[in-house]
Design an enzyme around this catalytic site. Sequence first.
Site, PDB file in Angstrom:
ATOM      1  N   LYS A 111       0.821  -1.216   0.000  1.00  0.00           N
ATOM      2  CA  LYS A 111       0.000   0.000   0.000  1.00  0.00           C
ATOM      3  C   LYS A 111       0.847   1.255   0.000  1.00  0.00           C
ATOM      4  O   LYS A 111       0.454   2.280  -0.554  1.00  0.00           O
ATOM      5  CB  LYS A 111      -0.917   0.022   1.236  1.00  0.00           C
ATOM      6  CG  LYS A 111      -2.089  -0.923   1.158  1.00  0.00           C
ATOM      7  CD  LYS A 111      -3.073  -0.604   2.282  1.00  0.00           C
ATOM      8  CE  LYS A 111      -4.219  -1.580   2.363  1.00  0.00           C
ATOM      9  NZ  LYS A 111      -5.010  -1.399   3.583  1.00  0.00           N
ATOM     10  N   LYS A 192      -5.771 -11.986  -4.673  1.00  0.00           N
ATOM     11  CA  LYS A 192      -6.883 -12.290  -3.749  1.00  0.00           C
ATOM     12  C   LYS A 192      -8.042 -11.324  -3.996  1.00  0.00           C
ATOM     13  O   LYS A 192      -7.822 -10.183  -4.443  1.00  0.00           O
ATOM     14  CB  LYS A 192      -6.426 -12.234  -2.292  1.00  0.00           C
ATOM     15  CG  LYS A 192      -6.064 -10.864  -1.828  1.00  0.00           C
ATOM     16  CD  LYS A 192      -5.887 -10.781  -0.316  1.00  0.00           C
ATOM     17  CE  LYS A 192      -5.673  -9.308  -0.002  1.00  0.00           C
ATOM     18  NZ  LYS A 192      -5.348  -8.929   1.305  1.00  0.00           N
ATOM     19  N   LYS A 195     -11.169  -5.572  -1.366  1.00  0.00           N
ATOM     20  CA  LYS A 195     -11.976  -4.349  -1.470  1.00  0.00           C
ATOM     21  C   LYS A 195     -11.259  -3.304  -2.313  1.00  0.00           C
ATOM     22  O   LYS A 195     -11.872  -2.401  -2.860  1.00  0.00           O
ATOM     23  CB  LYS A 195     -12.218  -3.763  -0.085  1.00  0.00           C
ATOM     24  CG  LYS A 195     -13.092  -4.589   0.802  1.00  0.00           C
ATOM     25  CD  LYS A 195     -13.134  -3.986   2.211  1.00  0.00           C
ATOM     26  CE  LYS A 195     -13.601  -5.001   3.237  1.00  0.00           C
ATOM     27  NZ  LYS A 195     -12.932  -4.885   4.531  1.00  0.00           N
TER      28      LYS A 195
HETATM   29  P1  TYM Z   1      -9.676  -6.796   6.351  1.00  0.00           P
HETATM   30  O1  TYM Z   1     -10.678  -5.778   6.713  1.00  0.00           O
HETATM   31  O2  TYM Z   1      -8.864  -6.590   5.131  1.00  0.00           O
HETATM   32  O3  TYM Z   1     -10.385  -8.202   6.192  1.00  0.00           O
HETATM   33  C1  TYM Z   1     -11.258  -8.753   7.180  1.00  0.00           C
HETATM   34  C2  TYM Z   1     -11.071 -10.268   7.232  1.00  0.00           C
HETATM   35  O4  TYM Z   1     -11.346 -10.830   5.947  1.00  0.00           O
HETATM   36  C3  TYM Z   1     -10.265 -11.669   5.553  1.00  0.00           C
HETATM   37  N1  TYM Z   1     -10.120 -11.602   4.081  1.00  0.00           N
HETATM   38  C4  TYM Z   1     -10.093 -12.680   3.274  1.00  0.00           C
HETATM   39  N2  TYM Z   1     -10.180 -13.998   3.539  1.00  0.00           N
HETATM   40  C5  TYM Z   1     -10.150 -14.846   2.484  1.00  0.00           C
HETATM   41  N3  TYM Z   1     -10.010 -14.428   1.194  1.00  0.00           N
HETATM   42  C6  TYM Z   1      -9.911 -13.126   0.883  1.00  0.00           C
HETATM   43  N4  TYM Z   1      -9.805 -12.753  -0.389  1.00  0.00           N
HETATM   44  C7  TYM Z   1      -9.954 -12.179   1.954  1.00  0.00           C
HETATM   45  N5  TYM Z   1      -9.885 -10.823   2.010  1.00  0.00           N
HETATM   46  C8  TYM Z   1      -9.989 -10.495   3.320  1.00  0.00           C
HETATM   47  C9  TYM Z   1      -9.048 -11.081   6.246  1.00  0.00           C
HETATM   48  O5  TYM Z   1      -8.023 -12.040   6.368  1.00  0.00           O
HETATM   49  C10 TYM Z   1      -9.626 -10.671   7.578  1.00  0.00           C
HETATM   50  O6  TYM Z   1      -9.641 -11.758   8.473  1.00  0.00           O
HETATM   51  N6  TYM Z   1      -5.824  -5.954   9.437  1.00  0.00           N
HETATM   52  C11 TYM Z   1      -7.138  -6.540   9.343  1.00  0.00           C
HETATM   53  C12 TYM Z   1      -8.132  -5.970  10.330  1.00  0.00           C
HETATM   54  C13 TYM Z   1      -7.729  -6.069  11.767  1.00  0.00           C
HETATM   55  C14 TYM Z   1      -7.718  -7.242  12.561  1.00  0.00           C
HETATM   56  C15 TYM Z   1      -7.336  -6.794  13.867  1.00  0.00           C
HETATM   57  C16 TYM Z   1      -7.971  -8.585  12.313  1.00  0.00           C
HETATM   58  C17 TYM Z   1      -7.377  -5.008  12.551  1.00  0.00           C
HETATM   59  N7  TYM Z   1      -7.129  -5.466  13.823  1.00  0.00           N
HETATM   60  C18 TYM Z   1      -7.210  -7.710  14.899  1.00  0.00           C
HETATM   61  C19 TYM Z   1      -7.846  -9.479  13.359  1.00  0.00           C
HETATM   62  C20 TYM Z   1      -7.457  -9.042  14.635  1.00  0.00           C
HETATM   63  C21 TYM Z   1      -7.697  -6.251   7.958  1.00  0.00           C
HETATM   64  O7  TYM Z   1      -7.317  -5.301   7.331  1.00  0.00           O
HETATM   65  O8  TYM Z   1      -8.716  -7.091   7.597  1.00  0.00           O
END
Ligand code: TYM
Length: 330
Positions: A111, A192, A195
């Site tokens: 990013k 993958k 969003k």
């Molecule tokens: P985020 O918002 O990008 O995604 C939320 C969750 O969705 C999963 N995910 C996917 N799983 C399978 N295939 C995909 N294509 C896919 N895209 C997204 C992500 O692995 C995630 O579990 N950094 C994290 C948010 C966060 C967080 C935390 C997570 C902040 N603090 C503490 C766990 C614990 C994030 O950006 O997720």
Amino acid sequence: MTRILSGIQPSGQIHLGNYLGAIKNWVEEQETAESFYTVVDLHAITVEHNPEALRRSTQELVMGLFALGLDQSKSKTFLQSHVAQHCQLSWLMECTVTFGELNRMTQFKDKGKGDEKVRAGLFTYPALMVADILLYQADKVPVGDDQKQHLELARTAAQRFNNAYGDVFVVPSPMIPSIGARVMDLQDPTRKMSKSSASDAGLIYVFEEPESIQKKLRKAVTDAEGRVEYEPNIPERAGVNNLLEIYSAIDGRSPTEIASEYTSYGSLKSDLSEVVISHLAPFRKRYHEYLTDPSELGRQLKIGSDAAQEVAQKTLESAMSAIGFLKPIP
Ligand code: TYM
């Protein structure tokens, strides 16, 4: 009792990757584990953002999570910005992890792209995520495959802190589904589903209109082989593998077993459409009910943040005391 914590960013609509990689597990885990789920709005301002859009997508995301089955009487969903302890512990975590560790985070490299103007918060984001997890003394963190590196950092930070200052934190383990952990983009199955994709032709949103889901799956990129077989180690077959994995994550049978029933991509895609659409239909209905009546939302979120604060404050006080800060007079 097992303690669970996970989070999702309010930066766009919930897609099938979010659901199959993480949220589906959250809904299952709330039945047996003490679970906390947070909408990480603080994380959403690490990149350029629009305040009005952030407010709207935060609301929609919370409604979406409830529509998908999160239930405040079983788990606790809250906004990260409503629990001040996240920012407080985050500073302690910034002083626990190293510059080198943050610098090696692939998400920052992707990013940030070496741009001097990216926000400093984008760089320190993983320390805030570590704080999110450690505050709740979480044993398990249900996430998709792309969060592995962040989870590794959380483990390292917990161990380092405990070794230096005494046993304060539970060392968390990732909980990654065996299938659905990395749902790929339908138009470019080497990337993958995300969003932040340039076009949404490769994404399926969980509350998307059935006709649109059907169209996107019909146009999903496959290959010229023409055989329906599950070959996860052959990168050229990523498109077909992805369709079979999505099918399997919803249907429960293995991708190989599902593949054995099909001789053409067309019939695989058309059955998969039916499976996806009928699985998502009840969620979509509930989501639209929420959209017409969002009045309860603030009250529900307060239930979540009250419960979260109680746990978070205890951990924060232990960590602050262990690191050498004097306790204030109550
Ligand atoms: P985020 O918002 O990008 O995604 C939320 C969750 O969705 C999963 N995910 C996917 N799983 C399978 N295939 C995909 N294509 C896919 N895209 C997204 C992500 O692995 C995630 O579990 N950094 C994290 C948010 C966060 C967080 C935390 C997570 C902040 N603090 C503490 C766990 C614990 C994030 O950006 O997720």
